[in-house]
Design an enzyme around this catalytic site. Structure first.
Site, short mmCIF file in Angstrom:
data_model
loop_
_atom_site.label_atom_id
_atom_site.label_comp_id
_atom_site.label_asym_id
_atom_site.label_seq_id
_atom_site.Cartn_x
_atom_site.Cartn_y
_atom_site.Cartn_z
N ARG A 277 0.68 -1.25 0.14
CA ARG A 277 0.19 0.10 0.19
C ARG A 277 1.09 1.37 -0.07
O ARG A 277 1.91 1.13 0.92
CB ARG A 277 -0.72 0.23 1.33
CG ARG A 277 -2.16 -1.03 1.17
CD ARG A 277 -2.98 -0.54 0.11
NE ARG A 277 -4.25 -1.36 -0.01
CZ ARG A 277 -4.56 -2.17 -0.75
NH1 ARG A 277 -3.64 -2.85 -1.63
NH2 ARG A 277 -5.54 -3.03 -0.73
N GLU A 306 -3.90 7.75 -5.52
CA GLU A 306 -3.83 6.96 -7.05
C GLU A 306 -5.03 7.47 -7.67
O GLU A 306 -6.23 7.49 -6.89
CB GLU A 306 -4.11 5.60 -6.76
CG GLU A 306 -2.68 4.83 -5.94
CD GLU A 306 -2.56 3.57 -5.63
OE1 GLU A 306 -3.87 2.69 -6.16
OE2 GLU A 306 -1.74 2.76 -5.33
N HIS A 325 -0.57 0.10 -9.93
CA HIS A 325 -1.34 -0.65 -9.01
C HIS A 325 -1.74 -1.80 -9.62
O HIS A 325 -3.09 -2.36 -9.64
CB HIS A 325 -2.54 0.05 -8.30
CG HIS A 325 -2.71 -0.56 -7.02
ND1 HIS A 325 -3.18 0.24 -5.92
CD2 HIS A 325 -2.75 -1.93 -6.45
CE1 HIS A 325 -3.63 -0.80 -4.85
NE2 HIS A 325 -3.26 -2.07 -5.20
#
Length: 368
Positions: A277, A306, A325
């Protein structure tokens, strides 16, 4: 928008239900067109547990929707309508897996028994009231173990073999011979000793790296890591680390774990890999360490914000390798997530124990 699917008319299309009745707060929606078939479908619906699927306009359809709709009454909803969809519902599938909408919709969750998050991390979901409740939370533990391990290995090899630099030189049509780093005998410290961390450790060891782990409890003779150090004392264990791999879930204890103090103890040839994370990393401290060449490079798949803002310095740094991601998102990954949920749904309907039950106080599934 909240929409309920009649059992007699299953479909894989979650986003266009022109004939589906709208759910009202506190009770399942029902189509009042009056036909015998519709009444029979409504009667079957009343006998079955009600599942809410939290999705979003951008989320793809649930691949096994028809099979799930054949087992339970299903209502599909977006975040804005979650509170009105929850009353009377015993289960919630968070298919929009980064959504934090349940916190604002909590007052409607009076009948919930079970929440499944179609993701490995549950940090977006958890809040104090949910932790204190008797609602069971399960997640997608295991679905991403091998894909993320492969991504980490590729990041290690791309760094050691200077593949990013080779591509840049190719774009410049420049022939430049260099000596490359041998991967065997390097040291990788994997922060996070759950299923993904263990799969990563096994794969890195297979190509010759010496691998240790960092977790909540220090121990020796671990079958995958050998030695596991206390992650709260990370700065004491990074001096000889070539690749620092961050896989740990985001909790109060791991937020900002890689900070200036840890970076200060790393060697100038060190490489940071973050597939956990974004908030596990103090990004300004990492940025300073890279600019000052106190570490060599960072391969970052996750970020505090993000998508990564277009004006973020990471985009322009040759020693930073950005991905969106996606480390665990191999072809077919959503099918895997849907099948994993379906298997737990079957267990629930049979009265069997769930798999991948999250310890809500820790924020992840207890492992070894």
């Amino acid at each position: 928008m909240t929409q309920q699917r009649p059992f007699a008319q299953p479909s894989h299309d979650m986003h266009a239900f022109p004939d589906a009745p709208r759910a009202e707060a506190g009770r399942p929606a029902r189509d009042h067109r009056g036909s015998g078939d519709d009444d029979a479908a409504a009667h079957r619906a009343r006998r079955r547990p009600r599942l809410v699927v939290l999705t979003s306009p951008d989320a793809p359809p649930l691949p096994n929707a028809a099979r799930i709709e054949d087992m339970v009454e299903v209502v599909y909803t977006h975040a804005d309508d979650l509170e009105s969809a929850l009353p009377g519902s015993r289960a919630l599938l968070v298919w929009d897996f980064f959504s934090s909408a349940l916190r604002d919709a909590w007052s409607g969750a009076t009948d919930l028994e079970w929440i499944h998050v179609a993701a490995a991390g549950v940090d977006s979901l958890l809040f104090d009231e949910l932790r204190a409740s008797d609602i069971t939370v399960t997640n997608a533990r295991g679905a991403f173990d091998v894909p993320i391990a492969e991504f980490v290995l590729s990041s290690v090899l791309a760094h050691n073999k200077q593949l990013h630099r080779s591509k840049q030189l190719q774009n410049e049509r420049t022939w430049q011979h260099r000596e490359l780093q041998q991967t065997g005998d390097q040291h990788a410290l994997v922060v996070g000793t759950g299923g993904i961390g263990r799969a990563t450790a096994r794969l890195l060891r297979a190509v010759g790296l010496r691998v240790t782990g960092a977790g909540r409890t220090a121990r020796e003779h671990d079958e995958d890591f050998g030695s596991v150090v206390d992650s709260s004392r990370l700065a004491e264990h990074v001096a000889d680390v070539d690749h620092l791999v961050l896989i740990t879930p985001l909790t109060d204890e791991t937020r900002g774990l890689l900070d200036a103090a840890v970076l200060e103890h790393m060697k100038p040839t060190a490489h940071v890999i973050n597939v956990g994370r974004g908030a596990v990393v103090d990004e300004p401290a990492l940025l300073d360490a890279l600019r000052d060449e106190r570490i060599a490079a960072a391969s970052l798949d996750v970020f505090d914000q993000e998508p990564l803002p277009r004006d973020h310095p990471f985009w322009r740094m040759p020693t930073v390798h950005v991905s969106a991601h996606m480390s665990g998102d191999v072809i077919g990954w959503r099918d895997t997530l849907a099948e994993q949920f379906e298997a737990n749904l079957v267990r629930w309907l049979r009265g069997e124990e769930w798999e991948n039950v999250v310890d809500k106080q820790l924020g992840y599934v207890r492992g070894r």
